[in-house]
Design a protein around this motif. Structure first.
Motif, mmCIF file in Angstrom:
data_model
loop_
_atom_site.group_PDB
_atom_site.id
_atom_site.type_symbol
_atom_site.label_atom_id
_atom_site.label_comp_id
_atom_site.label_asym_id
_atom_site.label_seq_id
_atom_site.Cartn_x
_atom_site.Cartn_y
_atom_site.Cartn_z
ATOM 1 N N HIS A 1 52.526 40.568 46.929
ATOM 2 C CA HIS A 1 52.561 40.176 48.388
ATOM 3 C C HIS A 1 51.329 39.914 49.057
ATOM 4 C CE1 HIS A 1 54.321 40.103 52.400
ATOM 5 N NE2 HIS A 1 53.449 41.135 52.941
ATOM 6 N N TYR A 2 50.448 41.056 48.941
ATOM 7 C CA TYR A 2 49.250 40.881 49.665
ATOM 8 C C TYR A 2 47.889 39.929 48.883
ATOM 9 C CZ TYR A 2 50.606 44.631 52.608
ATOM 10 O OH TYR A 2 51.375 45.250 53.708
ATOM 11 N N PHE A 3 48.316 39.664 47.670
ATOM 12 C CA PHE A 3 47.199 38.719 47.064
ATOM 13 C C PHE A 3 47.801 37.539 46.585
ATOM 14 C CE2 PHE A 3 45.496 43.041 46.991
ATOM 15 C CZ PHE A 3 44.276 42.760 47.591
ATOM 16 N N LEU B 1 39.480 38.806 40.716
ATOM 17 C CA LEU B 1 39.013 38.217 41.911
ATOM 18 C C LEU B 1 37.535 37.818 41.921
ATOM 19 C CD1 LEU B 1 40.634 40.821 44.730
ATOM 20 C CD2 LEU B 1 41.342 38.447 44.048
ATOM 21 N N GLU B 2 36.883 38.740 41.259
ATOM 22 C CA GLU B 2 35.371 38.321 41.342
ATOM 23 C C GLU B 2 35.070 37.209 40.146
ATOM 24 O OE1 GLU B 2 33.512 42.100 40.157
ATOM 25 O OE2 GLU B 2 32.868 42.202 42.387
ATOM 26 N N ASN B 3 36.163 36.958 38.945
ATOM 27 C CA ASN B 3 35.852 35.935 37.999
ATOM 28 C C ASN B 3 36.420 34.778 38.696
ATOM 29 O OD1 ASN B 3 34.943 37.590 36.073
ATOM 30 N ND2 ASN B 3 36.802 38.153 35.119
ATOM 31 N N LEU C 1 44.976 47.522 50.865
ATOM 32 C CA LEU C 1 44.447 46.641 52.058
ATOM 33 C C LEU C 1 43.068 46.769 52.267
ATOM 34 C CD1 LEU C 1 47.681 47.891 54.547
ATOM 35 C CD2 LEU C 1 47.049 45.919 53.509
ATOM 36 N N LYS C 2 42.523 47.789 51.595
ATOM 37 C CA LYS C 2 40.961 48.069 51.854
ATOM 38 C C LYS C 2 40.463 46.851 51.097
ATOM 39 C CE LYS C 2 39.924 52.689 52.464
ATOM 40 N NZ LYS C 2 39.213 54.061 51.952
ATOM 41 N N ILE C 3 41.006 46.497 49.777
ATOM 42 C CA ILE C 3 40.316 45.396 49.035
ATOM 43 C C ILE C 3 40.745 43.950 49.856
ATOM 44 C CG2 ILE C 3 40.653 44.344 46.842
ATOM 45 C CD1 ILE C 3 41.268 47.089 45.497
ATOM 46 N N ARG C 4 41.847 44.042 50.277
ATOM 47 C CA ARG C 4 42.515 42.988 51.009
ATOM 48 C C ARG C 4 41.440 42.479 52.205
ATOM 49 N NH1 ARG C 4 44.817 38.338 49.958
ATOM 50 N NH2 ARG C 4 43.141 37.591 51.356
ATOM 51 N N ARG C 5 40.929 43.385 52.902
ATOM 52 C CA ARG C 5 40.080 43.304 54.090
ATOM 53 C C ARG C 5 38.670 42.977 53.607
ATOM 54 N NH1 ARG C 5 43.067 47.974 56.307
ATOM 55 N NH2 ARG C 5 41.378 49.243 55.467
#
Length: 480
Positions: A333-335, A403-405, A467-471
């Motif tokens: 959902h968040y990613f 995400l970094e890749n 949510l911290k990663i999302r932000r």
């Protein structure tokens, strides 16, 4: 394939760690204190003329070349000799030795990058470090080279961010710690002094806010400074800026219940009911006897249920345990935009009726979550019902690597002192992952300094990390 300044590599070994060879840390300056000979002056003039002709600017640099491991693999005598020459300041001999080396290509790109960095040719240094990271995105030496490049360019924020990551990965390396602290203390003092001067002159405008924010970026554990910024924003600007400051206060000081309640109220005012519920549920865990918080949670339930979030996801906010299936659903959902598959999906035999089926396929195919040997995910059985805090940390680290890749920048820098969980010894098989999550402020220790790796993750703790990663998702890096 040619490498760097025309050297030949032996073919990069993709999985190898591109670290410096063992040796003493060294700080090299391009100009020594000895009286230069006539030949030396001729060479300097020749370099200057060449730089003017080809348009490659050279600057005076101070370059640090620490070792990040005690032993190196995938190198040869020429490579080792090249680093010895470079640490002694002889860039010509160093370049010659690196050109003879048959070391892995990513290592050679790093080596040439440092040669150019010592010579003051920052553009070529950056190009070689980026080429090394293209071949080996985990290369600590290439990332250190980029940090030194940014530092010599005067981009202290970018240098600090890289050194923060390296400090989390190499907590015992004295040079990484020293350089990180040097940037942190100097930049904090610089911006705090600017803020004080503006305050004394009663110039409390945007420049004052910027100075406070920059000081806090380098030293986030300064409660008085955060309070100054929060008070300024409430009086002068308001809006999302106030939310960000209180959120940062809560992240850096999770025991500050007053700030946590203020943050929940701000989310309510902005109709961000999922965020408000998360804050209030965390506050309820820390202060279970707070009737005001309980009443706010009950009042929010009706408004939260009116949002368009899927019902099964909404229910997770009010549960006390979390399954792997539910974790997959939250990540999906968040990613949703970031979980893009470039290969054939994995075959998973027990998710036909799962509400998180699509997310599970993506996460397992991308290597973020794992399958069992029989190609099942564990939906509906005892093993699939729980996920420990240690396993959750691994999933989050896998997500960050994905995400970094993808070329997505995450701001995971931290000016805080490194923390070590008292119950996670270095022999623990997930020690490094847990250490990274703690010191990136993505997971928390309890009041006694314990991580509790075998304890099941709660939905609220999982959502807080997600949510911290999302932000912290930043811009997509186009020019890698």
């Amino acid at each position: 394939m040619g490498v760097g300044a025309g050297a030949q590599g032996s073919g990069n070994k993709r999985g190898s760690d591109a670290f410096m060879p063992a040796g003493k840390n060294a700080t090299i300056q391009r100009q020594s204190g000895r009286r230069p000979t006539m030949r030396f002056w001729v060479l300097i003039v020749a370099f200057a003329l060449l730089a003017g002709c080809v348009g490659a600017p050279r600057v005076r640099t101070e370059v640090s070349i620490p070792s990040l491991e005690t032993a190196a693999v995938g190198v040869d005598e020429a490579y080792t000799a090249g680093w010895q020459r470079l640490r002694s300041g002889d860039t010509r001999k160093a370049m010659d030795m690196f050109r003879r080396s048959r070391a892995d290509e990513d290592r050679l790109y790093v080596a040439f990058g440092f040669v150019y960095l010592v010579r003051g040719n920052l553009d070529l240094a950056r190009k070689n470090f980026r080429d090394a990271l293209t071949l080996n995105s985990d290369s600590a030496s290439a990332r250190l080279g980029m940090a030194e490049y940014h530092r010599n360019q005067g981009d202290m924020r970018e240098a600090f961010q890289i050194y923060s990551r390296l400090r989390s990965e190499f907590p015992d390396n004295p040079w990484v710690h020293l350089r990180h602290e040097q940037i942190r203390s100097r930049q904090t003092e610089k911006w705090l002094s600017i803020a004080d001067r503006l305050e004394q002159s009663d110039n409390l405008g945007p420049d004052y806010r910027v100075a406070l924010e920059k000081a806090l970026y380098y030293s986030p554990d300064m409660p008085a400074l955060k309070q100054r910024l929060a008070e300024y924003l409430e009086k002068k600007e308001g809006g999302d800026q106030v939310v960000e400051v209180y959120r940062d206060i809560v992240e850096s000081m999770p025991g500050n219940l007053e700030a946590m309640q203020k943050l929940g109220q701000l989310y309510e005012e902005k109709d961000q009911y999922d965020q408000a519920l998360l804050v209030y549920r965390r506050l309820q865990e820390k202060d279970p006897g707070n009737l005001d918080v309980l009443n706010r949670i009950n009042a929010l339930k009706m408004r939260f249920n009116e949002t368009d979030m899927p019902v099964r996801l909404k229910n997770i906010y009010f549960k006390t345990d979390l399954t792997r299936e539910e974790l997959a659903a939250l990540l999906g959902h968040y990613f949703s935009d970031e979980l893009v598959m470039n290969a054939a999906p994995k075959i998973i035999t027990d998710i036909q009726h799962s509400f998180a089926r699509e997310a599970i396929v993506k996460l397992c195919s991308l290597g973020i979550m794992d399958l069992r040997p029989d190609h099942t995910f564990g939906v509906g059985n005892q093993e699939g019902l729980k996920i420990t805090r240690a396993r959750f940390a691994v999933v989050m680290r896998n997500l960050i690597m994905h995400l970094e890749n993808q070329g997505i920048r995450l701001d995971l820098s931290s000016g805080r002192d490194l923390q070590q969980a008292s119950d996670v010894l270095p022999v623990h098989n997930q020690h490094d992952v847990i250490h990274f999550m703690i010191n990136s402020s993505l997971m928390e220790l309890d009041g006694e300094g314990r991580f509790r790796p075998a304890q099941d993750i709660t939905p609220i703790a999982a959502l807080n990390s997600i949510l911290k990663i999302r932000r912290r998702l930043g811009t997509v890096l186009v020019n890698m």
